[in-house]
Design an enzyme around this catalytic site. Sequence first.
Site, PDB file in Angstrom:
ATOM      1  N   TYR A   1      -9.511 -10.737   0.258  1.00 40.48           N
ATOM      2  CA  TYR A   1      -9.251  -9.332  -0.081  1.00 40.48           C
ATOM      3  C   TYR A   1     -10.142  -8.813  -1.207  1.00 40.48           C
ATOM      4  O   TYR A   1     -10.859  -9.553  -1.844  1.00 40.48           O
ATOM      5  CB  TYR A   1      -7.775  -9.064  -0.338  1.00 40.48           C
ATOM      6  CG  TYR A   1      -7.055  -9.730  -1.482  1.00 40.48           C
ATOM      7  CD1 TYR A   1      -7.688 -10.330  -2.551  1.00 40.48           C
ATOM      8  CD2 TYR A   1      -5.651  -9.718  -1.495  1.00 40.48           C
ATOM      9  CE1 TYR A   1      -6.979 -10.901  -3.588  1.00 40.48           C
ATOM     10  CE2 TYR A   1      -4.930 -10.286  -2.533  1.00 40.48           C
ATOM     11  CZ  TYR A   1      -5.591 -10.868  -3.573  1.00 40.48           C
ATOM     12  OH  TYR A   1      -4.872 -11.428  -4.600  1.00 40.48           O
ATOM     13  N   GLU A   2     -10.096  -7.496  -1.390  1.00 41.12           N
ATOM     14  CA  GLU A   2     -11.003  -6.761  -2.284  1.00 41.12           C
ATOM     15  C   GLU A   2     -12.468  -6.955  -1.897  1.00 41.12           C
ATOM     16  O   GLU A   2     -13.356  -7.027  -2.742  1.00 41.12           O
ATOM     17  CB  GLU A   2     -10.785  -7.171  -3.752  1.00 41.12           C
ATOM     18  CG  GLU A   2      -9.422  -6.809  -4.303  1.00 41.12           C
ATOM     19  CD  GLU A   2      -9.076  -5.342  -4.129  1.00 41.12           C
ATOM     20  OE1 GLU A   2     -10.002  -4.511  -4.084  1.00 41.12           O
ATOM     21  OE2 GLU A   2      -7.886  -5.032  -4.027  1.00 41.12           O
ATOM     22  N   GLY A   3     -12.707  -7.041  -0.605  1.00 38.93           N
ATOM     23  CA  GLY A   3     -14.055  -7.292  -0.101  1.00 38.93           C
ATOM     24  C   GLY A   3     -14.223  -8.783   0.082  1.00 38.93           C
ATOM     25  O   GLY A   3     -14.216  -9.543  -0.889  1.00 38.93           O
TER      26      GLY A   3
ATOM     27  N   MET B   1      -3.640   0.558  -3.844  1.00 41.13           N
ATOM     28  CA  MET B   1      -4.914   0.995  -3.273  1.00 41.13           C
ATOM     29  C   MET B   1      -4.794   0.929  -1.752  1.00 41.13           C
ATOM     30  O   MET B   1      -4.435  -0.107  -1.206  1.00 41.13           O
ATOM     31  CB  MET B   1      -6.045   0.092  -3.778  1.00 41.13           C
ATOM     32  CG  MET B   1      -7.384   0.373  -3.172  1.00 41.13           C
ATOM     33  SD  MET B   1      -8.768  -0.415  -4.052  1.00 41.13           S
ATOM     34  CE  MET B   1      -8.177  -2.071  -4.285  1.00 41.13           C
TER      35      MET B   1
ATOM     36  N   ARG C   1     -12.223  -6.363  -8.229  1.00 39.05           N
ATOM     37  CA  ARG C   1     -13.009  -7.524  -7.809  1.00 39.05           C
ATOM     38  C   ARG C   1     -13.169  -8.529  -8.932  1.00 39.05           C
ATOM     39  O   ARG C   1     -13.088  -9.739  -8.709  1.00 39.05           O
ATOM     40  CB  ARG C   1     -14.371  -7.062  -7.273  1.00 39.05           C
ATOM     41  CG  ARG C   1     -14.274  -6.466  -5.893  1.00 39.05           C
ATOM     42  CD  ARG C   1     -15.553  -5.862  -5.382  1.00 39.05           C
ATOM     43  NE  ARG C   1     -15.374  -5.459  -3.990  1.00 39.05           N
ATOM     44  CZ  ARG C   1     -16.291  -4.845  -3.261  1.00 39.05           C
ATOM     45  NH1 ARG C   1     -17.475  -4.550  -3.783  1.00 39.05           N
ATOM     46  NH2 ARG C   1     -16.045  -4.521  -2.000  1.00 39.05           N
TER      47      ARG C   1
END
Length: 580
Positions: free
Chosen positions: A432-434, A161, A294
Amino acid sequence: MSYIAPIDETKFWLYEILEAERLFSLSNFKGLKEDDLNLILSEAAKITSESIYPLNQKSDQSPAKLENGVCRTTPGFAEAYKLLIQGGWAGISGDQKYGGMGLPSIVTSCFNEYFGSACLSFSLLFLMNQGQIDALENHANDDIKNIFLPKLNSGEWTGTMNLTEPHAGSDVGALTTKAEKNSDGSYAITGQKIYISWGEHDLSNNICHLVLARLPNSPKGSKGVSLFIVPKYIQNKEDEWLLENKVKAISVEKKMGMHGSPTAVIEYRQSRGWLVGDENAGLHAMFTMMNNARLGVGIEGLSQCELATQKALEFARNRKQGHAKIDNRKGVILDHPDVRRMLITMKSLTAAVRALCLDASLSLDLSKSNNKQTASKENARASFLIPIAKAFSTDIGCRVADIGIQVHGGMGYVEETGVAQVLRDVRVTAIYEGTNGIQAIDLVGRKLADSGKAANGLIDEMKLTISNCSNHEDQQIREMGTRLSKSLICLESTLNWMLKQEDFNNRLAGATPFLQAFGMILGANYLVKAAMKTNALDRKSLAQFYCVNILPEMEAYGVISQSGQKSLYNFTDNFFGFSQ
């Protein structure tokens, strides 16, 4: 030490508390039975405990290295990767139409927990792959699906991603990577992406990048972002996927932890790619992958809770130091009250996080029901739980890993035990991933946009638990219900305060403590339900410990959540070092 996948604990939560057998009636998973699920869990436990865990410390000590444009992974990864793809694990949740196993999200989550505990940096490769498969299944056209999905499900190819750029992190709309349409319908992608997990490696034949880029004359901000699939290799004149596509890893980051996972800076120079979904709708498609990822990152937090706890328990059972004033004990540090408190804290938090993550996974699966009412309810429930599962679980992963070091004392600070690696590896999961702050903003923003309907649905579930406690014959259970009820009053007050705020900055100021409060009380609810379900003394004692020692934190978070923005902005610029 060895790692033992907690398969009995998994089954307890799946069948006794969460009623995972509800899945078997869904058409999506028709034919799946409890025996099948148990066999899959057993195989996942075996391969991760026996074949993957021995690589964990090696991955920390022998990290991935970029040499002459090729990223060499940790010794042993290649053999383990072949073993995993032979078992079909790369496509565990992929559609059977494209060669995947077609298993429920909750099964994938169990596998990801075991794999993450065994070697977190290696498991991230499979998490990225799962997310890309999900995004393509939901948004790609049939041509792309038919080409890419069978390769990704088999593990012949792997996926990544690509969102972040040097100047565009959480603000994805600020990205500048360009996409220009070619005469054959493909696109030329030019730009640079950073922090690309498993962006370059030597395990698969091709690496497929999902890249966010901007078309000419596209709207500014996030509304002008499109998604493209850009493989490292494209077809040559013989239709073999061997032709270099001007996709280059120009460096691999040196990191605090997760050393076995190559985090690459990727440069695209007129690289050929294909549009996934509609033009300027890239974030919508990418969020499918991010939602999957997430939850997967929440599972990563759980995995390190479990690993840290296993390491701490083994050390405490064997380390002799001092003399605890307790009769009939073994003279090890497990006898000491303070060490025992730390270990029970680790065990209770791990159980709470496991229940939360599996619950969110199950709701995702049930949202695929043919019953529209059930599907809508479970989809809203899963959407609300996922930011909590991601942020709360990873924060707790960091907390439990830190406690694990403390249990080890001086040996925890020494790399020989491997417990320091757990903290270094898990720390990035809160980023990470927000980031977890982004998850909290999502919770008080998008997830409360239904006027609190989803939140109140979970509150109603907790009220049912409290009602069951009040009617219970066991005095200890009734006392747990009283404590849960007191905390729930605080949560409802906090939720109502959030919903009344006209100035959204007041919500944002309390977003993180609000998420933590919700996570804390959900954990109590799961453990109390477990205590009522079984007569096992340890289950009841664990729930009581959580309610007495951990749940009170929830009420503090609730109070802080309602403090508003004033305490954050009541400072001069000079306080922060700005020159006058």
